[in-house]
Design a protein around this motif. Structure first.
Motif, short mmCIF file in Angstrom:
data_model
loop_
_atom_site.label_atom_id
_atom_site.label_comp_id
_atom_site.label_asym_id
_atom_site.label_seq_id
_atom_site.Cartn_x
_atom_site.Cartn_y
_atom_site.Cartn_z
N LEU A 237 0.88 -1.04 -0.11
CA LEU A 237 0.08 0.02 0.05
C LEU A 237 0.96 1.19 0.02
O LEU A 237 0.41 2.42 0.27
N LYS A 238 2.27 0.99 0.00
CA LYS A 238 3.27 2.15 -0.31
C LYS A 238 3.20 3.05 1.13
O LYS A 238 3.46 4.16 1.05
N ASP A 239 3.00 2.11 2.25
CA ASP A 239 2.92 2.97 3.58
C ASP A 239 4.20 2.52 4.28
O ASP A 239 4.25 1.59 5.16
N ALA A 240 5.06 2.93 3.74
CA ALA A 240 6.62 2.51 4.57
C ALA A 240 6.77 2.77 5.82
O ALA A 240 7.45 1.97 6.77
N LYS A 241 6.25 3.94 6.52
CA LYS A 241 6.51 4.13 7.69
C LYS A 241 5.67 3.21 8.67
O LYS A 241 6.19 2.57 9.81
N ALA A 242 4.49 2.90 8.25
CA ALA A 242 3.69 1.80 8.73
C ALA A 242 4.45 0.61 8.80
O ALA A 242 4.17 -0.41 9.99
N ALA A 243 4.87 0.19 7.71
CA ALA A 243 5.54 -1.28 7.60
C ALA A 243 6.87 -1.23 8.57
O ALA A 243 6.77 -2.20 9.00
N LYS A 244 7.35 -0.05 8.46
CA LYS A 244 8.59 -0.12 9.58
C LYS A 244 8.28 -0.40 10.92
O LYS A 244 8.92 -1.07 11.73
N ARG A 245 7.20 0.29 11.27
CA ARG A 245 6.77 0.32 12.74
C ARG A 245 6.23 -1.23 12.90
O ARG A 245 6.61 -1.79 14.18
N THR A 246 5.68 -1.82 12.20
CA THR A 246 5.08 -3.14 12.29
C THR A 246 6.35 -4.19 12.43
O THR A 246 6.47 -4.80 13.40
N LEU A 247 7.36 -3.76 11.52
CA LEU A 247 8.55 -4.75 11.69
C LEU A 247 9.21 -4.64 13.00
O LEU A 247 9.89 -5.65 13.44
N GLU A 248 9.43 -3.45 13.37
CA GLU A 248 10.14 -3.36 14.55
C GLU A 248 9.43 -3.78 15.94
O GLU A 248 9.89 -4.50 16.63
N GLU A 249 8.07 -3.71 15.87
CA GLU A 249 7.39 -4.44 17.04
C GLU A 249 7.26 -5.82 16.77
O GLU A 249 7.45 -6.40 18.00
N LEU A 250 7.47 -6.41 15.41
CA LEU A 250 7.46 -7.79 15.58
C LEU A 250 8.82 -8.30 16.00
O LEU A 250 9.10 -9.37 16.78
N PHE A 251 9.98 -7.76 15.63
CA PHE A 251 11.32 -7.98 16.26
C PHE A 251 11.36 -8.02 17.39
O PHE A 251 11.92 -8.64 18.26
N LYS A 252 10.96 -6.79 18.29
CA LYS A 252 10.97 -6.48 19.51
C LYS A 252 10.31 -7.68 20.45
O LYS A 252 10.81 -8.24 21.49
N SER A 253 8.89 -8.04 19.77
CA SER A 253 8.21 -9.06 20.56
C SER A 253 8.44 -10.52 20.29
O SER A 253 8.47 -11.31 21.01
N PRO A 255 11.79 -11.82 18.84
CA PRO A 255 13.10 -12.03 17.99
C PRO A 255 13.62 -13.23 17.54
O PRO A 255 14.39 -13.27 16.69
N LYS A 256 13.07 -14.23 18.17
CA LYS A 256 13.75 -15.65 18.01
C LYS A 256 13.14 -16.43 16.80
O LYS A 256 13.37 -17.38 16.73
N THR A 257 11.78 -15.72 16.66
CA THR A 257 11.05 -16.55 15.50
C THR A 257 11.56 -16.25 14.05
O THR A 257 12.22 -15.46 13.94
N GLU A 258 11.19 -17.19 13.20
CA GLU A 258 11.51 -17.01 11.87
C GLU A 258 10.97 -15.76 11.41
O GLU A 258 11.76 -15.01 10.65
N ALA A 259 9.70 -15.24 11.85
CA ALA A 259 9.07 -13.82 11.34
C ALA A 259 9.88 -12.95 11.83
O ALA A 259 10.08 -11.95 11.20
N GLY A 260 10.31 -13.05 13.02
CA GLY A 260 11.19 -12.11 14.04
C GLY A 260 12.59 -11.70 13.24
O GLY A 260 12.93 -10.65 13.20
N ILE A 261 13.28 -12.83 12.96
CA ILE A 261 14.43 -12.81 12.28
C ILE A 261 14.30 -12.15 10.68
O ILE A 261 15.14 -11.20 10.46
N ALA A 262 13.30 -12.56 10.11
CA ALA A 262 13.03 -11.86 8.80
C ALA A 262 12.65 -10.39 8.91
O ALA A 262 13.26 -9.66 8.12
N ALA A 263 12.10 -9.91 10.02
CA ALA A 263 11.75 -8.48 10.42
C ALA A 263 13.06 -7.92 10.31
O ALA A 263 13.27 -6.84 10.24
N ARG A 264 13.90 -8.58 11.22
CA ARG A 264 15.44 -7.78 11.41
C ARG A 264 15.88 -7.67 10.30
O ARG A 264 16.59 -6.55 10.02
#
Length: 271
Positions: A237-253, A255-264
């Motif tokens: 949807l071209k909302d890079a800021k929202a995507a970045k916030r979601t990835l940061e929250e994912l990695f923070k919550s 960090p050791k899951t495959e999705a968390g590593i992909a977010a990092r």
């Protein structure tokens, strides 16, 4: 030597005739002496009386013989009727026995058919009962029980997704969740509905499905993947800021899951 013939005893009628003849001969033999003693009138009278006696004896013999023959004929007729009646009774019994055998065979066929129908009915009842009994399933590492119809409807939605019929799959997941809001399949239905919508490029509805999963079951194993999928939708949807916030929250919550590593890794590329 010639064989001796068996002598049959004379019948009653024959004996009577023999006696009459013997009497006649005896009287005839005594006529000359009586004629000498009596006059012509008296002799004539004696002869007439003798003839009357002979005729009476003959008539009695004929009557006796006729009566005997009548009785024999009557007995023969009665015997014939008895034999005929017995034959008719035997034939009637044979007919009745044949009918009873036919009825018995029909009853056996009816019993066999009833047993077959009973078995079929029992099998049908068993199938219906089994279709109503809850079944144990496992989804995403969680075991729970569902109704057979509930399981079938969820699998129908999954089949549509595997067939790449994404719009139909998303609609079937929606129908399933409205019908079974407390189902153990609910987290999986929300997650796969989001994937079906993402595949159809319906990014905002897809984000709604993923967020519903996170809100309803925050500890579910699919939550990290749902968060990563939300970030993907936001990027589309071209909302890079929202995507970045979601990835940061994912990695923070997570960090050791495959999705968390992909977010990092994706956050590192955004620097």
């Amino acid at each position: 030597m010639r064989p001796m013939r068996s002598v049959r005893p004379p019948s009653a009628g024959s004996r009577l005739v023999q006696l009459a003849c013997a009497g006649l001969l005896g009287l005839a033999a005594s006529l000359p002496s009586q004629a000498a003693l009596f006059g012509d009138d008296e002799a004539r009278k004696a002869i007439l009386e003798l003839r009357a006696k002979v005729e009476a004896n003959r008539q009695a013999g004929d009557n006796a013989l006729a009566e005997l023959r009548r009785k024999q004929d009557e007995q023969s007729a009665n015997s014939g009727r008895v034999v005929l009646e017995l034959a008719n009774q035997v034939e009637a019994l044979r007919t009745e026995l044949s009918q009873l055998r036919g009825q018995n065979e029909q009853l056996q066929r009816d019993v066999t058919e009833l047993q077959r129908q009973q078995k079929s009915t029992l099998n049908l009842i068993d199938d219906r009962l089994r279709s109503l009994e809850p079944v144990r399933v496992s989804q995403d590492g969680v075991d729970f029980t569902v109704q057979p119809r509930e399981k079938a409807e969820f699998e129908a939605a999954m089949s549509a997704l595997r067939a790449a019929d994404f719009d139909k799959a998303a609609d079937l997941y929606g129908q399933f969740m409205r019908r079974y809001p407390d189902s153990g399949y609910l987290p999986a239905a929300l997650y796969w509905q989001g994937n079906a919508r993402y595949a159809s490029r319906d990014y905002k509805p897809a984000i709604d499905s993923y967020r519903a999963l996170i809100a309803k079951v925050p500890n579910h194993s699919r939550v990290p993947e749902a968060m990563l999928a939300i970030a993907n939708c936001q990027q589309e949807l071209k909302d890079a800021k929202a995507a970045k916030r979601t990835l940061e929250e994912l990695f923070k919550s997570y960090p050791k899951t495959e999705a968390g590593i992909a977010a990092r890794d994706r956050l590192a590329r955004m620097q």
